[in-house]
Design an enzyme around this catalytic site. Structure first.
Site, PDB file in Angstrom:
ATOM      1  N   ASN A  35       0.871  -1.179   0.000  1.00  0.00           N
ATOM      2  CA  ASN A  35       0.000   0.000   0.000  1.00  0.00           C
ATOM      3  C   ASN A  35       0.907   1.227   0.000  1.00  0.00           C
ATOM      4  O   ASN A  35       1.496   1.569   1.025  1.00  0.00           O
ATOM      5  CB  ASN A  35      -0.905  -0.018   1.243  1.00  0.00           C
ATOM      6  N   LYS A  88       0.051   4.244  -0.341  1.00  0.00           N
ATOM      7  CA  LYS A  88      -0.591   5.458   0.180  1.00  0.00           C
ATOM      8  C   LYS A  88      -0.333   6.628  -0.774  1.00  0.00           C
ATOM      9  O   LYS A  88      -0.302   6.395  -1.983  1.00  0.00           O
ATOM     10  CB  LYS A  88      -0.102   5.743   1.610  1.00  0.00           C
ATOM     11  N   HIS A 136      -9.713   1.373   4.926  1.00  0.00           N
ATOM     12  CA  HIS A 136      -8.421   1.615   5.590  1.00  0.00           C
ATOM     13  C   HIS A 136      -8.618   2.613   6.732  1.00  0.00           C
ATOM     14  O   HIS A 136      -9.384   3.574   6.598  1.00  0.00           O
ATOM     15  CB  HIS A 136      -7.395   2.150   4.592  1.00  0.00           C
ATOM     16  N   GLU A 145      -6.940   4.982   7.799  1.00  0.00           N
ATOM     17  CA  GLU A 145      -6.664   6.395   7.494  1.00  0.00           C
ATOM     18  C   GLU A 145      -7.900   7.052   6.883  1.00  0.00           C
ATOM     19  O   GLU A 145      -8.141   8.239   7.070  1.00  0.00           O
ATOM     20  CB  GLU A 145      -5.440   6.500   6.564  1.00  0.00           C
ATOM     21  N   GLU A 205      -5.625  -4.585  10.536  1.00  0.00           N
ATOM     22  CA  GLU A 205      -4.594  -3.574  10.772  1.00  0.00           C
ATOM     23  C   GLU A 205      -4.949  -2.780  12.030  1.00  0.00           C
ATOM     24  O   GLU A 205      -5.757  -1.829  11.951  1.00  0.00           O
ATOM     25  CB  GLU A 205      -4.522  -2.594   9.596  1.00  0.00           C
ATOM     26  N   GLY A 241       2.431   2.479  11.096  1.00  0.00           N
ATOM     27  CA  GLY A 241       3.470   3.502  11.059  1.00  0.00           C
ATOM     28  C   GLY A 241       4.117   3.814  12.396  1.00  0.00           C
ATOM     29  O   GLY A 241       4.809   4.820  12.520  1.00  0.00           O
ATOM     30  N   SER A 294       3.203  -1.803  10.561  1.00  0.00           N
ATOM     31  CA  SER A 294       4.628  -1.872  10.890  1.00  0.00           C
ATOM     32  C   SER A 294       5.293  -3.197  10.516  1.00  0.00           C
ATOM     33  O   SER A 294       6.150  -3.693  11.250  1.00  0.00           O
ATOM     34  CB  SER A 294       4.844  -1.575  12.382  1.00  0.00           C
TER      35      SER A 294
HETATM   36  P1  13P Z   1       2.922   0.640   7.763  1.00  0.00           P
HETATM   37  O1  13P Z   1       3.422  -0.687   7.200  1.00  0.00           O
HETATM   38  O2  13P Z   1       3.690   1.809   7.250  1.00  0.00           O
HETATM   39  O3  13P Z   1       2.787   0.580   9.243  1.00  0.00           O
HETATM   40  O4  13P Z   1       1.436   0.841   7.181  1.00  0.00           O
HETATM   41  C1  13P Z   1       0.537  -0.195   7.247  1.00  0.00           C
HETATM   42  C2  13P Z   1      -0.650   0.140   6.430  1.00  0.00           C
HETATM   43  O5  13P Z   1      -1.381   1.065   6.732  1.00  0.00           O
HETATM   44  C3  13P Z   1      -0.902  -0.679   5.240  1.00  0.00           C
HETATM   45  O6  13P Z   1      -2.171  -0.476   4.729  1.00  0.00           O
END
Ligand code: 13P
Length: 241
Positions: A6, A8, A94, A96, A163, A169, A202
């Site tokens: 991903n 982003k 997601h 976010e 997740e 992150g 992570s």
């Molecule tokens: P990270 O691997 O940067 O923690 O992000 C995970 C994520 O949101 C994947 O969709």
């Protein structure tokens, strides 16, 4: 085993050159042990799918508008449009986007539109730190599944990505024993023909050592580490070595 990148809101046309390493690496997988999927920003779906045409790596999108039909929705694209430019997968729910205001009902409409367009939906669920501390994880996941997947018949065709919001992150990952319990809870909730369940948050070449022996996990959704081809390949290598 799925390894889904991903990206982003990262990456531009130049970034695509760095993928040659991953393409080369994917060709070493003669026994088809792993499945690689890149979900770049919408601007890169077309060029990326062209570049990956003769490879087994597939492309997905990160979100869509819920309307199946074209319309006056400035700045948006729907799932049909994403399919049209080469996406085969679609990340939805997601955290976010949930934090930015998407609720279960809206996500449910998006899931339906993604399925209707013929995309394979990667449905994300996860609890916040506060919910975890209050021992609400299962309750939250059950709600996200129930409402987000309302009236979806063939749930086995979905991919679920667990997740935890607090692990995205942050460098933090759940304790293996907690993760085993949560994945089992998710699979039970989804019934006999449970879809694949991935873990995200992570994941990197170090943390994956703690996750690789959890046999109920069907793969990983990877953010930060997926933008660097070497780091992405290292994660996969760690799983199979
Ligand atoms: P990270 O691997 O940067 O923690 O992000 C995970 C994520 O949101 C994947 O969709």
């Amino acid at each position: 085993m799925y390894f889904i990148a991903n990206w982003k809101m990262f990456g531009d046309l130049r970034t695509l050159n760095s993928l040659d390493k991953v393409i080369k690496f994917s060709k070493t997988d003669k026994k088809k042990k792993f499945k690689l999927i890149y979900c770049p920003p919408n601007t890169l779906i077309r060029p990326l799918s062209k570049r990956l045409k003769k490879t087994k790596i597939e492309v997905g999108a990160q979100n869509c508008h819920e309307s199946d039909n074209p319309g006056a929705y400035t700045g948006h694209v729907n799932s049909k449009m994403l399919k049209n430019v080469g996406a085969k997968y679609l990340i939805l729910g997601h955290s976010e986007n949930r934090q930015a205001g998407e609720n279960d009902k809206l996500i449910n409409l998006k899931v339906k539109s993604g399925i209707k367009a013929g995309l394979k939906v990667i449905f994300c669920i996860g609890e916040t730190l506060k919910e975890k501390k209050n021992k609400k994880t299962n309750q939250v996941l059950a709600r996200q599944i129930k409402r987000g997947l309302k009236s979806i018949k063939k749930k086995s065709k979905l991919i679920i990505a667990y997740e935890p919001v607090w692990s995205i992150g942050t460098g933090l990952i759940p304790k293996p024993e907690d993760l085993i319990k949560t994945v089992s809870f998710i699979k039970k909730k989804l019934g006999k023909t449970s879809p694949k369940v991935l873990y995200g948050g992570s994941v990197n070449s170090v943390s994956v050592s703690q996750l690789k022996d959890i046999s109920s996990i069907d793969g990983f959704l990877i953010g930060g580490a997926s933008q660097d081809p070497k780091k992405f390949i290292d994660i996969i290598k760690k799983i199979y070595n």
